[in-house]
Design a protein around this motif. Structure first.
Motif, PDB file in Angstrom:
ATOM      1  N   ASN A 143       0.832  -1.199   0.000  1.00  0.00           N
ATOM      2  CA  ASN A 143       0.000   0.000   0.000  1.00  0.00           C
ATOM      3  C   ASN A 143       0.869   1.253   0.000  1.00  0.00           C
ATOM      4  OD1 ASN A 143      -2.799   0.961   0.154  1.00  0.00           O
ATOM      5  ND2 ASN A 143      -2.136   1.881   2.096  1.00  0.00           N
ATOM      6  N   THR A 144       1.860   1.259   0.910  1.00  0.00           N
ATOM      7  CA  THR A 144       2.766   2.405   1.005  1.00  0.00           C
ATOM      8  C   THR A 144       3.470   2.619  -0.333  1.00  0.00           C
ATOM      9  OG1 THR A 144       3.178   1.754   3.284  1.00  0.00           O
ATOM     10  CG2 THR A 144       4.704   3.340   2.339  1.00  0.00           C
ATOM     11  N   GLU A 145       3.916   1.524  -0.917  1.00  0.00           N
ATOM     12  CA  GLU A 145       4.726   1.644  -2.125  1.00  0.00           C
ATOM     13  C   GLU A 145       3.888   2.053  -3.329  1.00  0.00           C
ATOM     14  OE1 GLU A 145       7.503  -1.530  -2.474  1.00  0.00           O
ATOM     15  OE2 GLU A 145       8.292  -1.031  -0.498  1.00  0.00           O
ATOM     16  N   LEU A 146       2.651   1.574  -3.354  1.00  0.00           N
ATOM     17  CA  LEU A 146       1.768   1.984  -4.447  1.00  0.00           C
ATOM     18  C   LEU A 146       1.500   3.486  -4.377  1.00  0.00           C
ATOM     19  CD1 LEU A 146      -0.256   1.484  -6.763  1.00  0.00           C
ATOM     20  CD2 LEU A 146      -1.958   0.936  -5.038  1.00  0.00           C
ATOM     21  N   LYS A 147       1.233   3.966  -3.167  1.00  0.00           N
ATOM     22  CA  LYS A 147       0.966   5.404  -3.011  1.00  0.00           C
ATOM     23  C   LYS A 147       2.209   6.215  -3.364  1.00  0.00           C
ATOM     24  CE  LYS A 147      -0.656   5.019   1.186  1.00  0.00           C
ATOM     25  NZ  LYS A 147      -1.207   5.320   2.515  1.00  0.00           N
ATOM     26  N   ALA A 148       3.367   5.707  -2.951  1.00  0.00           N
ATOM     27  CA  ALA A 148       4.616   6.411  -3.277  1.00  0.00           C
ATOM     28  C   ALA A 148       4.828   6.451  -4.788  1.00  0.00           C
ATOM     29  CB  ALA A 148       5.795   5.734  -2.586  1.00  0.00           C
ATOM     30  N   ALA A 149       4.482   5.339  -5.450  1.00  0.00           N
ATOM     31  CA  ALA A 149       4.659   5.282  -6.907  1.00  0.00           C
ATOM     32  C   ALA A 149       3.751   6.305  -7.580  1.00  0.00           C
ATOM     33  CB  ALA A 149       4.360   3.872  -7.404  1.00  0.00           C
ATOM     34  N   LEU A 150       2.510   6.389  -7.109  1.00  0.00           N
ATOM     35  CA  LEU A 150       1.571   7.365  -7.670  1.00  0.00           C
ATOM     36  C   LEU A 150       2.093   8.776  -7.458  1.00  0.00           C
ATOM     37  CD1 LEU A 150      -1.771   5.793  -6.437  1.00  0.00           C
ATOM     38  CD2 LEU A 150      -1.188   6.272  -8.832  1.00  0.00           C
ATOM     39  N   PHE A 151       2.617   9.006  -6.290  1.00  0.00           N
ATOM     40  CA  PHE A 151       3.115  10.337  -5.940  1.00  0.00           C
ATOM     41  C   PHE A 151       4.288  10.716  -6.841  1.00  0.00           C
ATOM     42  CE2 PHE A 151       5.155  13.595  -3.402  1.00  0.00           C
ATOM     43  CZ  PHE A 151       4.074  14.259  -2.846  1.00  0.00           C
ATOM     44  N   SER A 152       5.206   9.711  -7.055  1.00  0.00           N
ATOM     45  CA  SER A 152       6.391  10.050  -7.847  1.00  0.00           C
ATOM     46  C   SER A 152       6.041  10.196  -9.324  1.00  0.00           C
ATOM     47  CB  SER A 152       7.511   9.028  -7.631  1.00  0.00           C
ATOM     48  OG  SER A 152       7.064   7.755  -8.016  1.00  0.00           O
TER      49      SER A 152
END
Ligand SMILES: Cc1ncc(C[n+]2csc(CCOP(=O)(O)OP(=O)(O)O)c2C)c(N)n1
Ligand code: SF4
Ligand SMILES: [Mg+2]
Lengths: 434, 299
Positions: free
Chosen positions: A373-382
């Motif tokens: 979840n954290t990594e998906l959100k980070a990917a979207l953010f980047s």
């Protein structure tokens, strides 16, 4: 005297200093596309290792992995596999054996789960830092305390930062295929690779698996050619103390610092995605099952709502997707086959049409939420653009059944909350009872 | 019977530039070990003073192939080297595992016991400087009673040294020996013998450490000799479980002459807090072990 493998800077190998001194001293010493079988996940993993002609196996039993070393010992004892089988006294030693056997140039194999994987932790870092193409299936299992022998993904997710690639499997066909693929990719990138599959759900469940012939696998996966060969004439010190700044070798060439070596590992990870895709495509061309796409996709084309998950949960989510579609929800599933390197671009692209996303995980980073979840959100953010609503659900810890009702609840909760503009403060746990 | 110094091979495998402390016993012993084992040796070692000896990337003063491994896994690493070389048909290499007392008596014991039980084909050397020197002289289970270390700084270590050699004996090894850096001939002979035997061979190597033991750097050879002459270290070997005294220890057994331990203890700062009673206890332990070994050696 130039060290003949001096170009390899993936791991620190120091030539014996004062080469002239050495030169003077050393008297030159001579130094079938396949047959369909009904297999459990562990049998598929062991058979894949055999097809890869692994040369050294070192493994220690732990439920639900135990069948893998058992089957492999049988192959070796019957002479069906020419390999050294080291029946080690612990997982720490299993990885220790693999590391050193790989250093001298053998194709090596081990397998473990849960506490066994945790016990290897120090060695996992060592294997990655030493840039060794070790392949290790992990039958995902929950960690004690309290004891459980049943499935979740806490074991491998907790090893996320050890510098290993992590592939996840949805079914036993993928177990067999991804072990073979893992060697192909690991030996190009010099990064060790875990092939993760759900304990019991896959490890102990029989499924039809199409097994390629030995000749076909040989053609896809040639023998391992190590980047350097140990010889008595050019003695080296492998993985010694490395300083914080680059230092010159005996000929005055600057050699990497500790951070330089670690940077090279990350650089290889950065270059890994196309290598995995090309190998996956070639696999498809030869065997009819392509792994070019690092994502499993189910009905994603027009999906407004997506499950994002990994492992066998992806097939469960696919069944739930059909139920949701009957309800009129345009649902779909993304399952990550590759978790490390994290497929940022592919993932973000795959979800760009979805408004609502439920990330379903069998592991948690305590004190926060599921790592995916954290990594998906980070990917979207980047990637800076599309902002779907992302909700996190923790399910199936310690073998807890994940029922369609749980996944339906996750989907309904996500869609409802998004409509109400509710923000999820904490990952929601489903099915823990009391 | 010791090989005379002049008869040792001239080829050197420890080149100028080791990074051990001045007066360290370890490179003295390592030099003769490698003369016996020769260039077709691949060694593995964990974090310890030997890592320091092997130098800092990208140079090494050691002219045999060396692999670094994690602290608990020396014997596992040696098992991997042996298995890998065998799988590749390169069994002409001698696999040498070498770790300190901490990496053997304490953390490495599991991997070593496992590999020895599996009859893995390598030579394992425990070089014993009787503490964790690399991390700053903390006590290990090989530290003798009466010694001050940085984790027994006020009250000297109470417990006697673990009899690790007997633990290794219990593995029924084809070859087991003890030796000391102060006796290169004895050491050389034992490594020559070990080299030509198959299976797990264990050698306990006593190496004095001026830094950790507190004596002048010029006295390393003398301290090692005193360790043997007082019976604190006994030189022997066991082939197929038959025990034979060797070198100085054999001549001591024949002559019946053994120096009092006090002569050894008083030269080392680490024993400075020992009371007369403790020294007496220490003497008693040394005498008992000496008598046992004499009996087992047929004296
Ligand atoms: C798992 C782990 N714990 C602790 C250490 C720290 N450490 C490095 S060397 C060492 C002591 C080595 O003692 P010994 O084996 O006796 O060798 P010496 O330094 O005395 O030569 C320790 C504790 C480590 N490297 N790995
Ligand atoms: S601390 Fe002792 S054993 Fe270590 S290098 Fe210095 S003298 Fe040698
Ligand atoms: Mg020590």
């Amino acid at each position: 005297m130039r060290h003949h493998q001096a170009e390899w800077r993936g791991s620190p190998i120091a030539p014996a200093c004062n080469p002239r001194f050495l030169e003077r001293q050393c008297r030159k010493e001579s130094i079938t596309v396949g047959q369909t079988l009904i297999l459990t996940g562990t049998q598929a993993a062991a058979l894949a290792a055999k097809l890869c002609r692994v040369q050294v196996v070192a493994a220690y039993p732990i439920t639900p992995q135990s069948k893998i070393p058992e089957v492999l010992s049988e192959y070796v004892e019957k002479g069906e596999l020419q390999a050294e089988f080291v029946r080690v006294e612990s997982e720490h030693s299993a990885m220790g054996v693999c590391i050193s056997a790989s250093i001298v140039g053998a194709r090596v194999f081990t397998a473990t789960a849960a506490n066994g994987l945790a016990y290897m932790h120090e060695q996992l870092h060592w294997a990655a830092g030493a840039r060794l193409p070790i392949v290790m299936p992990v039958t995902n299992r929950g960690l004690g305390a309290p004891w459980t022998i049943l499935n979740d993904m806490q074991d491998t997710i907790a090893q996320r930062d050890t510098g290993w690639m992590q592939f996840y499997c949805m079914n036993n066909q993928e177990v067999l295929d991804q072990v073979i693929l893992a060697y192909k990719v690991a030996e190009q990138l010099m990064i060790p690779t875990m092939v993760c599959f759900d304990g019991f759900r896959l490890s102990h469940t029989m499924m039809p698996v199409t097994v390629p012939s030995q000749e076909e696998v040989d053609a896809f996966l040639p023998p391992y050619r190590p980047l350097y060969t140990i010889t008595a004439e050019t003695p080296v010190n492998i993985n010694p103390v490395v300083m914080t700044d680059p230092l010159p070798d005996p000929e005055g060439n600057l050699c990497p610092s500790y951070m330089g070596f670690r940077y090279r590992l990350q650089e290889s990870f950065d270059q890994a995605a196309p290598v995995i895709a090309v190998a996956g495509r070639e696999y498809g061309e030869r065997f009819g099952r392509s792994y070019e796409d690092c994502l499993y996709r189910y009905k994603t084309e027009d999906a407004d709502f997506l499950f994002v998950t990994m492992g066998s949960l992806a097939s469960e989510a696919s069944e739930t997707t059909d139920l949701l579609r009957e309800e009129g929800v345009n649902a779909g599933v993304i399952g990550l086959r590759v978790f490390r390197p994290f497929p940022v671009q592919e993932l973000v692209k795959s979800i760009r049409k979805a408004r609502n996303i439920a990330v379903i995980e069998k592991a948690i980073s305590y004190g926060y939420e599921g790592a995916l979840n954290t990594e998906l959100k980070a990917a979207l953010f980047s990637c800076n653009g599309h902002r779907p609503a992302v909700f996190n659900y923790i399910v199936g810890l310690g073998g807890k059944d994940v029922k369609p009702a749980d996944l339906l609840e996750a989907a309904h909760d996500t869609i409802r909350s998004a409509e109400n503009k509710t923000v999820q403060k904490h990952a929601r746990w489903l099915g823990y009872g009391v | 019977m010791s090989t005379a110094i002049l008869d040792l091979p001239e080829q050197e495998f420890i080149l100028p530039g080791t990074r051990t402390c001045a007066g360290c016993g370890l490179p003295i012993a390592y030099r003769y070990m490698l003369k016996a084992l020769g260039p077709k040796t691949i060694m593995t070692h964990p974090a310890c003073c030997l890592t320091i000896l092997h130098g800092i990337y990208p140079k090494t003063p050691v002219a045999i192939n060396a692999v670094n491994n994690t602290f608990a896994s020396t014997a596992a690493s040696a098992s991997g080297l042996a298995a890998g070389l065998k799988a590749l048909g390169r069994e002409d290499y001698t696999v040498l595992a070498m770790a300190g007392d901490g990496g053997t008596y304490d953390m490495g014991i599991q991997a070593l016991s496992g590999a020895a039980e599996r009859e893995t084909n390598f030579i394992y050397v425990c070089y014993d400087n009787e503490a964790y020197m690399n991390t700053g002289v903390q006590r290990s289970s090989a530290t003798p009673s009466g010694a001050i270390t940085t984790t027994t700084p006020v009250v000297p270590k109470r417990q006697p040294k673990k009899d690790f050699i007997r633990i290794m004996e219990a593995h029924h090894l084809p070859y087991l020996a003890t030796t000391c850096s102060s006796y290169p001939g004895d050491l050389y002979n034992k490594f020559m013998k070990a080299r030509d035997i198959k299976g797990t061979r264990f050698i306990h190597l006593a190496v004095p450490c001026p830094t950790g033991w507190g004596y002048p750097t010029g006295d390393t050879v003398k301290i090692g000799r005193l360790a043997v002459e007082t019976g604190v270290v006994v030189l022997y070997e066991m082939e197929q479980e038959v025990l034979t005294l060797t070198g100085k220890s054999l001549s001591m057994a024949r002559s019946g002459r053994k120096r009092p331990v006090d002569e050894y203890l008083k030269l080392q700062g680490r024993f400075r807090k020992m009371s007369a009673g403790q020294i007496e206890d220490f003497q008693r332990q040394v005498d008992e072990r000496w008598e046992q070994l004499l009996k087992r050696a047929g004296f």
